[in-house]
Design a protein around this motif. Structure first.
Motif, PDB file in Angstrom:
ATOM      1  N   CYS A   1       0.868  -1.179   0.000  1.00 14.28           N
ATOM      2  CA  CYS A   1       0.000   0.000   0.000  1.00 14.28           C
ATOM      3  C   CYS A   1       0.905   1.229   0.000  1.00 14.28           C
ATOM      4  O   CYS A   1       2.055   1.160   0.430  1.00 14.28           O
ATOM      5  CB  CYS A   1      -0.857   0.055   1.254  1.00 14.28           C
ATOM      6  N   GLU A   2       0.352   2.341  -0.407  1.00 16.52           N
ATOM      7  CA  GLU A   2       1.144   3.564  -0.472  1.00 16.52           C
ATOM      8  C   GLU A   2       1.285   4.246   0.890  1.00 16.52           C
ATOM      9  O   GLU A   2       2.307   4.848   1.167  1.00 16.52           O
ATOM     10  CB  GLU A   2       0.531   4.528  -1.495  1.00 16.52           C
TER      11      GLU A   2
ATOM     12  N   ASP B   1      -2.544  -0.340   7.901  1.00 14.31           N
ATOM     13  CA  ASP B   1      -3.214  -0.699   9.153  1.00 14.31           C
ATOM     14  C   ASP B   1      -4.662  -1.144   8.913  1.00 14.31           C
ATOM     15  O   ASP B   1      -5.116  -2.126   9.502  1.00 14.31           O
ATOM     16  CB  ASP B   1      -3.178   0.476  10.138  1.00 14.31           C
ATOM     17  N   ASP B   2      -5.365  -0.445   8.027  1.00 14.91           N
ATOM     18  CA  ASP B   2      -6.766  -0.800   7.748  1.00 14.91           C
ATOM     19  C   ASP B   2      -6.879  -2.183   7.107  1.00 14.91           C
ATOM     20  O   ASP B   2      -7.721  -2.995   7.499  1.00 14.91           O
ATOM     21  CB  ASP B   2      -7.414   0.235   6.818  1.00 14.91           C
TER      22      ASP B   2
ATOM     23  N   LEU C   1       1.942 -10.535   4.438  1.00 18.51           N
ATOM     24  CA  LEU C   1       2.587  -9.336   4.958  1.00 18.51           C
ATOM     25  C   LEU C   1       2.011  -8.137   4.232  1.00 18.51           C
ATOM     26  O   LEU C   1       2.075  -8.064   2.998  1.00 18.51           O
ATOM     27  CB  LEU C   1       4.099  -9.385   4.761  1.00 18.51           C
ATOM     28  N   VAL C   2       1.411  -7.226   4.988  1.00 16.93           N
ATOM     29  CA  VAL C   2       0.887  -5.979   4.436  1.00 16.93           C
ATOM     30  C   VAL C   2       1.912  -4.907   4.778  1.00 16.93           C
ATOM     31  O   VAL C   2       2.313  -4.768   5.935  1.00 16.93           O
ATOM     32  CB  VAL C   2      -0.481  -5.612   5.044  1.00 16.93           C
ATOM     33  N   ALA C   3       2.339  -4.150   3.757  1.00 20.26           N
ATOM     34  CA  ALA C   3       3.433  -3.201   3.977  1.00 20.26           C
ATOM     35  C   ALA C   3       3.315  -1.997   3.066  1.00 20.26           C
ATOM     36  O   ALA C   3       2.641  -2.043   2.041  1.00 20.26           O
ATOM     37  CB  ALA C   3       4.767  -3.907   3.726  1.00 20.26           C
ATOM     38  N   ASN C   4       4.000  -0.941   3.463  1.00 20.65           N
ATOM     39  CA  ASN C   4       4.208   0.139   2.516  1.00 20.65           C
ATOM     40  C   ASN C   4       5.618  -0.043   1.959  1.00 20.65           C
ATOM     41  O   ASN C   4       6.217  -1.106   2.140  1.00 20.65           O
ATOM     42  CB  ASN C   4       3.955   1.515   3.150  1.00 20.65           C
ATOM     43  N   ASP C   5       6.146   0.947   1.301  1.00 25.64           N
ATOM     44  CA  ASP C   5       7.410   0.740   0.597  1.00 25.64           C
ATOM     45  C   ASP C   5       8.621   0.540   1.497  1.00 25.64           C
ATOM     46  O   ASP C   5       9.710   0.266   1.009  1.00 25.64           O
ATOM     47  CB  ASP C   5       7.640   1.878  -0.397  1.00 25.64           C
ATOM     48  N   VAL C   6       8.430   0.587   2.821  1.00 26.15           N
ATOM     49  CA  VAL C   6       9.523   0.280   3.735  1.00 26.15           C
ATOM     50  C   VAL C   6      10.006  -1.164   3.511  1.00 26.15           C
ATOM     51  O   VAL C   6      11.170  -1.475   3.705  1.00 26.15           O
ATOM     52  CB  VAL C   6       9.121   0.533   5.211  1.00 26.15           C
ATOM     53  N   ALA C   7       9.109  -2.048   3.062  1.00 29.30           N
ATOM     54  CA  ALA C   7       9.470  -3.457   2.850  1.00 29.30           C
ATOM     55  C   ALA C   7       9.852  -3.761   1.409  1.00 29.30           C
ATOM     56  O   ALA C   7      10.203  -4.892   1.090  1.00 29.30           O
ATOM     57  CB  ALA C   7       8.307  -4.356   3.252  1.00 29.30           C
TER      58      ALA C   7
ATOM     59  N   LYS D   1     -11.070 -11.255   9.190  1.00 28.33           N
ATOM     60  CA  LYS D   1     -11.537 -12.303   8.278  1.00 28.33           C
ATOM     61  C   LYS D   1     -10.788 -13.623   8.476  1.00 28.33           C
ATOM     62  O   LYS D   1     -10.966 -14.569   7.720  1.00 28.33           O
ATOM     63  CB  LYS D   1     -11.385 -11.849   6.818  1.00 28.33           C
ATOM     64  N   GLY D   2      -9.937 -13.693   9.488  1.00 26.00           N
ATOM     65  CA  GLY D   2      -9.249 -14.932   9.815  1.00 26.00           C
ATOM     66  C   GLY D   2      -7.968 -15.196   9.039  1.00 26.00           C
ATOM     67  O   GLY D   2      -7.447 -16.314   9.074  1.00 26.00           O
ATOM     68  N   VAL D   3      -7.439 -14.194   8.378  1.00 29.99           N
ATOM     69  CA  VAL D   3      -6.192 -14.355   7.621  1.00 29.99           C
ATOM     70  C   VAL D   3      -5.013 -14.155   8.566  1.00 29.99           C
ATOM     71  O   VAL D   3      -4.982 -13.209   9.355  1.00 29.99           O
ATOM     72  CB  VAL D   3      -6.117 -13.335   6.458  1.00 29.99           C
ATOM     73  N   GLU D   4      -4.050 -15.048   8.484  1.00 29.47           N
ATOM     74  CA  GLU D   4      -2.826 -14.938   9.285  1.00 29.47           C
ATOM     75  C   GLU D   4      -1.936 -13.872   8.658  1.00 29.47           C
ATOM     76  O   GLU D   4      -1.110 -14.162   7.793  1.00 29.47           O
ATOM     77  CB  GLU D   4      -2.094 -16.281   9.343  1.00 29.47           C
ATOM     78  N   ALA D   5      -2.112 -12.627   9.089  1.00 26.55           N
ATOM     79  CA  ALA D   5      -1.416 -11.500   8.477  1.00 26.55           C
ATOM     80  C   ALA D   5      -0.642 -10.700   9.514  1.00 26.55           C
ATOM     81  O   ALA D   5      -1.004 -10.669  10.694  1.00 26.55           O
ATOM     82  CB  ALA D   5      -2.422 -10.583   7.779  1.00 26.55           C
ATOM     83  N   VAL D   6       0.416 -10.066   9.046  1.00 26.23           N
ATOM     84  CA  VAL D   6       1.189  -9.110   9.833  1.00 26.23           C
ATOM     85  C   VAL D   6       1.362  -7.861   8.980  1.00 26.23           C
ATOM     86  O   VAL D   6       1.164  -7.898   7.762  1.00 26.23           O
ATOM     87  CB  VAL D   6       2.565  -9.673  10.265  1.00 26.23           C
ATOM     88  N   ALA D   7       1.740  -6.759   9.636  1.00 26.57           N
ATOM     89  CA  ALA D   7       1.880  -5.494   8.907  1.00 26.57           C
ATOM     90  C   ALA D   7       3.147  -4.776   9.344  1.00 26.57           C
ATOM     91  O   ALA D   7       3.570  -4.879  10.501  1.00 26.57           O
ATOM     92  CB  ALA D   7       0.664  -4.607   9.158  1.00 26.57           C
ATOM     93  N   ILE D   8       3.719  -4.040   8.394  1.00 23.18           N
ATOM     94  CA  ILE D   8       4.935  -3.279   8.687  1.00 23.18           C
ATOM     95  C   ILE D   8       4.897  -1.956   7.934  1.00 23.18           C
ATOM     96  O   ILE D   8       4.463  -1.894   6.790  1.00 23.18           O
ATOM     97  CB  ILE D   8       6.204  -4.091   8.328  1.00 23.18           C
TER      98      ILE D   8
END
Length: 153
Positions: A62-63, A69-70, A109-115, A78-85
């Motif tokens: 995401c940008e 975070d959303d 993994l949900v991330a912005n361009d840091v990852a 929704k039960g997805v095994e997810a992490v965010a950075i």
């Protein structure tokens, strides 16, 4: 190289030379890219549908931090095994996120361009660009994480 750095280099160097390896600002030709046009109001639901058809591990870019975070919160509900950075997380949390995703304890993994730069994740099956980055270089770095990319537009 970022524009500011290029401008600084031009001003500071005598007879600078630019060396491009491959096509500058272009994706690897082996990367399969698909574009899905999705209305904004159903984008997050479509994202979940994409994840249900894709084996883990999956990266979602995401940008901005708020979208990271959303989406992360939605996937957890929704039960997805997810992490965010993103850059707003402290170092301890970032290390946990990276290690749990790398060790396959978490599927998404949900991330912005840091990852998108400097982090190496083995065996990424799918990268989803929830939105387009502001800079083409960031797009190239994002899709460089895998061999299969879907962009939700």
């Amino acid at each position: 190289m970022p524009t500011k750095i290029q401008n600084f280099a031009r001003s500071a160097l005598v007879k600078p030379v630019t060396v491009n390896v491959g096509r500058a600002g272009a994706a690897n030709l082996d990367v399969i890219q698909e574009v899905e046009y999705v209305k904004q109001e159903v984008k997050i639901v479509y994202l979940l549908e994409c994840l249900q058809k894709t084996p883990p591990p999956v990266l979602i870019f995401c940008e901005n931090k708020a979208d990271v975070d959303d989406i992360h919160e939605y996937l957890l509900l929704k039960g997805v095994e997810a992490v965010a950075i993103h850059g707003g997380k402290d170092q301890e949390e970032r290390e946990y996120v990276i290690s749990s995703f790398k060790s396959s304890k978490k599927d998404v993994l949900v991330a912005n361009d840091v990852a998108s730069k400097g982090l190496d994740f083995p065996d990424i099956q799918h990268v989803i660009n929830y939105d387009m980055p502001a800079e083409i270089e960031n797009y190239v770095h994002r899709i460089g994480r895998t061999e299969d990319v879907v962009r939700l537009e």
